[in-house]
Write an enzyme that holds these catalytic residues in place. Structure first.
Site, PDB file in Angstrom:
ATOM      1  N   ASP B  14       0.859  -1.185   0.000  1.00 31.40           N
ATOM      2  CA  ASP B  14       0.000   0.000   0.000  1.00 31.40           C
ATOM      3  C   ASP B  14       0.896   1.237   0.000  1.00 31.40           C
ATOM      4  O   ASP B  14       1.750   1.393   0.878  1.00 31.40           O
ATOM      5  CB  ASP B  14      -0.896  -0.025   1.249  1.00 31.40           C
ATOM      6  N   ASP B 108      -3.052   2.670  -5.906  1.00 29.48           N
ATOM      7  CA  ASP B 108      -2.011   2.685  -4.889  1.00 29.48           C
ATOM      8  C   ASP B 108      -1.927   1.431  -4.028  1.00 29.48           C
ATOM      9  O   ASP B 108      -1.271   1.448  -3.006  1.00 29.48           O
ATOM     10  CB  ASP B 108      -2.203   3.914  -3.985  1.00 29.48           C
ATOM     11  N   GLU B 109      -2.602   0.354  -4.421  1.00 28.60           N
ATOM     12  CA  GLU B 109      -2.562  -0.859  -3.602  1.00 28.60           C
ATOM     13  C   GLU B 109      -2.482  -2.068  -4.510  1.00 28.60           C
ATOM     14  O   GLU B 109      -3.016  -2.055  -5.607  1.00 28.60           O
ATOM     15  CB  GLU B 109      -3.866  -1.084  -2.832  1.00 28.60           C
TER      16      GLU B 109
END
Lengths: 372, 429
Positions: B14, B108-109
């Site tokens: 993350d 973003d993960e």
């Protein structure tokens, strides 16, 4: 009103007439049957706004009279009784039904009434029942069953031809027509649009009968048509609206055709269709590759897997693959009478035709399912 | 950790306040300041906040007006999605060097299944540290990685590895950011203790409403929920939610990591350099995107049952509308027709900043349901048109393959205004 009769004698007439006493366009109360006694003749009438079925049977009558009874209940009661004598005895409000030690008192349903029909012209035409019923069997199933989309497609067109009559039905995905040669039921050039539901009942009545040379008396006015078969009289409203110009849809010629065993093809379609678990999912097609070897059927589903079967046949034309709704295809195969059927094809997006090999009196046009 | 070898195969990576971090990387003068990325209007919403801003209570989804009241010095920056997309691609490239078995979640993960990567790259912890270092060295950004037996624990792990923030005892009050561990490994024998160090609300799937209902039953901690037992949870919350809660409080999660190449969605979207109010402009984009997504789906032998239209307004609110017709679309025109139908149900008066067309719900082209053709549909003329449309698509795909996209297009597709970015996205959900 009072009479006595045998259970089996009455039950047949009750079932036949109650098929018209549906909740469709209900007349207000629960669907009802009318029972009217004149001497030893009991007239039964079931009706909804579009269809009336009347039947007459002989009973041992005592008092004349007429009453409306709830259709479903009366059928269930009589069906449940043991074979033997049944006595009906009642006034205009209530009917006592006794058989053996069982006794029912059935009330007239609130708001019950039956459809009245304007008188029809008395001159009629006689149709050979078995041939007419066979024509219906081949055609009626191609009609639309719900009328939300196009009411006129819920009917079967009966049109006079030069040499007989033609029956036509389509639900827009397939179109079936059948020429009954030598039968003139209509004035030259005229046509009527009869609800498929009424014709389905006619077909049922005739198929249930064992009489070989049975005839149908057919009469019609501008609004209604009457079919009389044995002791049953069926009156239906005619459909309004224009039936599609179906002749325009018939391809002038087909570059490809196969001759194939009807039973083998039908059995193969039934087998591969097993992979389509959801019968409502009309969009999972059977893909058929037509080639010199015959017809290779394939059903592929993302959920259940696949099935394939080769059915040999005599094919003329280029190798093509066409996909069909398996249910529609099977109905077309089953409608053909001969052992060998011919399928004529253009391409994967144009109508195919099924018919008896060497016989153009019946044709079943089927639009493919587009898969690419 | 050796005893857990082969068990802790799920990583959750993350990025640390990704949008803000990209902005700070591009403008180092922002470092250490309370920064939020979001719409800088009355109706704007915070999309991402720096740790310094979070110390003041600023968080994602908060309106920027409220955020400014919380933190007077807050620097609000308009989002640069094209940059985020670019950095996201770089991130996925780094992950791909380790294994193709990863599942991106958003920009973003990503969840990463490292079961097949041990021989080349070592233990799960070594892989996590390698990724953490590479993201730092190659992207100039920081991330947090959780290593565990399943997605649930890995996700809690990455959260535990995050930096933390405190307020100094002012004046002046200042936010002190404490770097996190970067990598947290949840060994199987620590699972119990680790899980029970969390509140119920930390478990993904227990939202404020569920937590409130649990509180009303006297269930305030994970231990309470474990004690009350599955049967009673199901009795109170129904079979679905009840068993889900029971699984969560026991750290059970059977979801697998979906490989990225099993694309669940193929989409194309663009961020405009100004808000678009002109429906014709949007239609022309939709038409163009529809051609592109159908080309990419058919190149993979896929047929999509669902077409969705994605729209982001200037205030960053994102909406998505989908249609799953009986017969899946097979040409760009058909996709466009469905997407345009969705556009009709979307308000464009607020101005549209981002527009995307996505296909999902795939089946193999061979097994896809077809469309029952009608005898009457427009008569013979229409029966001709459909295969032609498809042949045109096929020709266009071939030209695009040989000469590149954009080599040939409908004359009507030459957009009156060029988009500043155009992202082709394939993502699992």
């Amino acid at each position: 009103m009072k009479f006595r009769t045998e259970r089996d004698n009455l039950l047949d007439a009750l079932i036949t007439t109650s098929r018209a006493a549906s909740a469709r366009g209900s007349l207000g109360g629960a669907p009802s049957l009318q029972l009217s006694l004149h001497g030893n003749t009991l007239d039964l009438t079931g009706s909804d706004p579009d269809l009336v079925i009347e039947s007459s049977i002989e009973v041992a009558g005592a008092n004349n009279g007429s009453i409306l009874l709830p259709a479903r209940l009366i059928v269930d009661i009589v069906r449940s009784l043991s074979a033997g004598a049944i006595t009906f005895d009642g006034g205009s409000e209530e009917m006592a039904i006794t058989s053996g030690k069982a006794e029912f008192k059935v009330r007239v349903p609130v708001g019950a009434e039956i459809t009245r029909i304007a008188p029809l012209p008395s001159e009629g035409i006689t149709l050979p029942a078995k041939r007419f019923a066979e024509g219906l069997r081949q055609v009626v199933r191609a009609a639309l069953t719900d009328d939300a989309r196009a009411p006129q497609l819920t009917g079967v067109l009966m049109a006079a031809t030069e040499s007989g009559i033609r029956l036509v039905a389509t639900d827009s995905y397939r179109l079936a027509f059948c020429d009954l040669e030598g039968i003139s039921a209509l004035a030259q050039g005229s046509e009527v649009l009869i609800p498929a539901r009424a014709l389905g009942e006619i077909e049922r009545l005739i198929s249930a009968s064992n009489e070989e040379d049975q005839t149908i008396l057919f009469r019609h006015s501008e609004f209604d048509a009457v079919f009389e078969v044995g002791n049953v009289k069926l009156t239906t409203r005619l459909l309004k609206g224009n039936f599609p110009d179906y002749q325009r849809l018939l391809p002038p010629s087909y570059p490809n055709n196969i001759e194939i065993s009807r039973d083998e093809l039908g059995a193969a379609v039934k087998r591969v269709r097993l992979m389509v678990r959801d019968s409502k999912d009309a969009t999972t097609p059977v893909r058929i590759n037509f080639s010199g070897a015959g017809a290779e059927l394939r059903v592929l589903t993302p959920e259940n897997g696949s099935a394939a079967e080769m059915v040999e046949g005599t094919y003329e034309g280029e190798d093509i693959t066409v996909a069909f709704n398996p249910n529609y295809l099977l109905q077309g195969i089953e409608a053909v009478q001969s052992d060998t059927l011919t399928i004529e094809l253009i391409d994967s997006a144009k109508p195919a035709t099924l018919r008896s090999t060497g016989d153009a009196n019946y044709q079943y046009l089927l639009m493919p399912v587009r898969v690419s | 950790m050796a005893k857990d070898e082969g068990k802790l195969d799920v990583l959750h990576l993350d990025m640390d306040c990704f949008f803000v971090a990209v902005e700070v990387k591009d403008d180092p003068s922002l470092a250490g300041l309370p920064v939020a990325v979001g719409g800088n209007t009355d109706r704007g919403v915070v999309a991402s906040a720096s740790y310094e801003a979070r110390a003041f209570g600023v968080h994602a989804a908060m309106s920027t007006a409220v955020a400014k009241r919380q933190c007077a010095d807050l620097v609000i920056i308009s989002p640069h999605f094209e940059r985020y997309t670019q950095m996201n691609r770089e991130l996925l490239r780094i992950i791909e060097q380790v294994t193709p078995d990863y599942e991106p979640i958003a920009f973003d993960e990503a969840f990463i299944d490292v079961a097949g990567a041990h021989r080349l790259f070592g233990t799960s912890e070594e892989i996590a540290r390698r990724l953490h270092a590479q993201v730092h060295d190659e992207l100039g950004l920081s991330c947090s990685v959780g290593v565990a037996r399943n997605k649930l624990l890995a996700k809690l792990g990455s959260k535990a590895a995050k930096p933390t923030v405190q307020m100094s005892q002012g004046p002046p009050r200042r936010a002190l950011v404490m770097p996190g561990e970067g990598v947290t490994v949840i060994d199987t024998d620590r699972e119990y203790q680790f899980l029970h160090s969390h509140g119920l609300r930390a478990l993904p799937g227990i939202g404020p409403k569920t937590a409130e209902r649990m509180r009303a039953l006297g269930l305030n901690t994970i231990a309470d929920a474990v004690e009350v037992g599955r049967a009673r949870l199901i009795a109170h919350f129904g079979a679905s939610l009840g068993s889900q809660i029971d699984d969560l409080v026991h750290g059970i999660d059977h979801r697998r990591v979906h490989r990225s190449r099993e694309a669940r969605s193929i989409g194309t979207e663009t961020t405009f350099d100004r808000d678009i109010f002109d429906p014709d402009h949007l239609r022309s984009q939709i038409f163009q995107f529809s051609q592109r997504v159908i080309a990419r789906a058919s190149a993979q032998g896929l047929v999509a049952r669902t077409v969705s239209l994605k729209v982001r307004y200037s205030d960053l609110t994102l909406i998505s509308r989908a249609n799953t017709p009986d017969a899946p679309p097979r040409s760009g025109e058909e996709v466009a027709r469905l997407a345009l139908g969705l556009l009709d149900h979307i308000s464009i008066e607020r101005g549209i900043r981002l527009l995307g067309v996505h296909l999902s719900n795939f089946v193999g082209a061979e097994t896809a349901p077809g469309e029952q053709l009608s005898l009457f549909d427009g008569g013979e003329a229409d029966q001709e048109e459909t295969p032609q449309t498809r042949r045109l698509d096929a020709a266009r795909m071939e030209i695009a393959r040989r000469f590149g996209e954009g080599a040939l297009d409908h004359a009507s597709l030459v957009a009156p205004q060029r988009a500043i970015s155009r992202n082709d996205i394939e993502r699992p959900h």
